[in-house]
Scaffold this active site. Structure first.
Site, short mmCIF file in Angstrom:
data_model
loop_
_atom_site.label_atom_id
_atom_site.label_comp_id
_atom_site.label_asym_id
_atom_site.label_seq_id
_atom_site.Cartn_x
_atom_site.Cartn_y
_atom_site.Cartn_z
N ARG A 261 -6.10 2.59 18.13
CA ARG A 261 -5.93 1.01 18.30
C ARG A 261 -5.71 0.68 19.45
O ARG A 261 -5.84 -0.56 19.67
CB ARG A 261 -4.79 1.07 17.14
N ASP B 26 2.12 -0.42 12.13
CA ASP B 26 0.72 -1.10 11.60
C ASP B 26 0.34 -2.36 12.11
O ASP B 26 -0.59 -3.01 11.83
CB ASP B 26 0.91 -0.99 10.14
N ARG C 192 3.25 6.07 -3.22
CA ARG C 192 4.25 6.69 -3.90
C ARG C 192 4.18 6.72 -5.44
O ARG C 192 4.93 7.44 -6.06
CB ARG C 192 5.42 6.46 -3.07
N GLY D 250 -4.78 7.77 5.36
CA GLY D 250 -3.92 8.73 6.01
C GLY D 250 -2.53 9.18 4.90
O GLY D 250 -2.10 10.40 4.87
N ARG E 234 -7.25 -2.80 9.86
CA ARG E 234 -6.31 -3.50 10.74
C ARG E 234 -6.95 -4.16 11.80
O ARG E 234 -6.46 -5.45 12.24
CB ARG E 234 -5.11 -2.84 10.79
N LYS F 115 0.90 -1.41 0.02
CA LYS F 115 -0.04 0.02 0.01
C LYS F 115 0.83 1.30 0.00
O LYS F 115 0.60 2.19 -1.03
CB LYS F 115 -0.84 -0.08 1.41
N SER F 116 1.77 1.47 0.99
CA SER F 116 2.76 2.51 1.01
C SER F 116 3.53 3.04 -0.19
O SER F 116 3.45 4.03 -0.80
CB SER F 116 3.63 2.46 2.08
C1 S3P Z 1 2.69 5.21 6.12
C2 S3P Z 1 3.63 5.49 7.35
C3 S3P Z 1 2.84 5.16 8.81
C4 S3P Z 1 1.76 3.87 8.52
C5 S3P Z 1 0.88 4.06 7.64
C6 S3P Z 1 1.73 4.26 6.35
C7 S3P Z 1 3.32 5.63 4.95
O1 S3P Z 1 2.20 6.24 9.18
O2 S3P Z 1 1.14 3.48 9.84
O3 S3P Z 1 -0.08 3.01 7.53
O4 S3P Z 1 2.91 5.13 3.98
O5 S3P Z 1 4.11 6.52 4.84
P1 S3P Z 1 2.74 7.32 10.18
O6 S3P Z 1 4.01 8.08 9.03
O7 S3P Z 1 1.81 8.50 10.28
O8 S3P Z 1 3.50 6.36 11.48
#
Ligand code: S3P
Length: 442
Positions: A353, A322, A29, A99, A395, A24-25
């Site tokens: 959480r 996570d 990007r 987020g 999650r 996902k991350s």
């Molecule tokens: C993420 C960073 C993390 C993670 C989120 C994905 C990212 O959050 O919890 O699920 O893709 O950069 P934080 O940067 O707020 O810790």
């Protein structure tokens, strides 16, 4: 959102080999950088969950064309418009539940000489945004929003940024990435020094698009080269380590199980759960190490074993951020005590959480003491035979579904539809491995 997942107990050991969808991350990007690059970027292994589709839709609203090559939407070409080619959106940009989309987009939008409004769902509207709004304001962007600019909706008018030196108080890859993305548009150098290292997917991917990122005396340093260029080779996205973790823990918990998960991302800033699970006594092997794109991967093989509690070392917290709901579930079914402290960030994720997992595991029969910044769990067994509320947090829903595999009676997990934000195939792949999972309409 309001779907109910009926989970557990597993009737037989989990067996088999499944391919976990894309990270996902990294998918977020890839689309972001491709959209702002000159030329067409071909992406394979994209995660077509709701969060990543929200990011794609945000760029589509600003004039970026995307060609999808298959029905599963895992393969696409992004027709980049260049660093200065995004157009002012006619309507709000909706990050949904994501987020990462919202926080990284603050960096992108800070660089745009136009007005935009960023919104999300009810959960995202509760989450803190000052952590990204403040640094990009310092760089020169105009940002306002609810709660003094700390909550969505945010209204952003960017352009004319200057590079800054920034030392965030929270260890957050989203904050770091937001500032680095804004740095692409800034005059001068942008530098970030983190309180603890966090996932470095942005730093690993920018060079693929022709933008180097260095580290000088602990400062992550971006000197803008004036633009991004679409890579000539396909951008490959590895399987998501955070999604793989659910099946790895399920296999570790159910006696006699053996599960293989090929080519999963094992970025050292993401593999805290592997280290902690091994420290808890799990039989987890990482075989055939190689690379996919600019990320390390390995085949994970997990065999059922007896687990015991651990005290989580502070250095592992960011690398596991996570996976704590899932590790809480494992801890409730282990021997002895599990202790986590110093993880207050868990209270501002898709849900609180700490509170939501303490309530859900408590309802299922676990002994969980909620701490301000963590939990103390005394392991044992789970009675199950109850309803729990995932509070719209993907999650939490999946962690409880894993716990339920070792409960004595099924657990009904309410508000579990958010699983589709990060792992739409969780239920079908879990069923293939022999997990007891089925959807029921609420
Ligand atoms: C993420 C960073 C993390 C993670 C989120 C994905 C990212 O959050 O919890 O699920 O893709 O950069 P934080 O940067 O707020 O810790």
């Amino acid at each position: 959102m309001n779907k109910v997942l009926i989970a557990g107990p597993a009737e037989e050991p989990l067996q088999g080999r499944v391919t976990i969808p894309g990270d996902k991350s990294i998918s977020h990007r890839a689309v972001m950088l491709a959209a702002m690059a000159e030329g067409d970027t071909h992406i394979q292994g994209f995660l077509s969950g709701e969060d990543n589709l929200a990011t794609a839709a945000v760029f589509a609203r600003m004039g970026v064309r995307i060609t999808w090559h298959n029905e599963a939407r895992t393969e696409l070409t992004v027709h980049g418009v260049g660093l200065h080619g995004l157009q002012e959106p006619e309507s709000v940009l909706d990050a949904g539940n994501a987020g990462t989309c919202a926080r990284l987009m603050v960096g992108v939008l800070a660089g745009q000489p136009f007005h935009s409004v960023l919104v999300g769902d009810a959960s995202l509207h509760q989450r803190p945004m000052a952590r990204v709004a403040n640094p990009v304001r310092r760089m020169g962007a105009d940002i306002d929003g609810r709660d003094g600019g700390n909550r969505l909706p945010l209204a952003i008018r960017g352009g004319s940024l200057r590079g800054i030196d920034f030392e965030p108080k929270v260890a957050s890859a989203q904050v770091k990435s937001c500032v680095l993305l804004a740095g692409l548009f800034a005059d001068g150098t942008t530098r970030v020094r983190e309180p603890r290292p966090t996932r470095d997917h942005t730093e690993r991917m920018l060079p693929l698009f022709g933008q180097p990122v260095g580290v000088e005396y602990g400062w992550i340093t971006l000197k803008p080269t004036g633009g991004l260029t679409a890579p000539s080779s396909t951008v490959l996205i590895p399987s998501d380590s955070s999604s793989a973790a659910f099946f790895a823990v399920a296999a570790a918990l159910v006696d006699g199980s053996k599960v293989a998960l090929p080519s999963v991302g094992i970025n050292p800033r993401r593999d805290g759960w592997c280290r902690l699970l091994q420290a808890m006594g799990a039989d987890l092997a990482l075989d055939n190490r190689s690379e996919v794109g600019s990320e390390p991967v390995a085949d994970l093989v997990v065999t059922g074993s007896r687990l015991h509690g651990v005290q989580v070392p502070p250095r592992d917290i960011a690398d596991t951020i996570d996976e704590f709901p899932l590790l809480f579930a494992a801890a409730a079914l282990s021997e002895g005590e599990f202790l986590l402290e110093g993880a207050e960030e868990l209270r501002v994720k898709e849900s609180d959480r700490i509170a939501v997992m303490a309530a859900a595991l408590g309802a299922a029969g676990a002994r969980v003491e909620e701490l301000p910044d963590g939990v103390r769990i005394t392991g044992g067994s789970l009675a199950g035979g109850c309803s729990v509320d995932a509070c719209g947090d993907h999650r939490i829903a999946m962690a409880m579904a894993v716990a339920a595999q070792r409960a004595k009676a099924p657990i009904a997990i309410h508000n579990a539809g958010a699983i589709a934000t990060s792992f739409p195939s969780f239920v079908s792949l879990g069923q293939q491995l022999g997990m007891s999972l089925r959807w029921q309409e609420a």
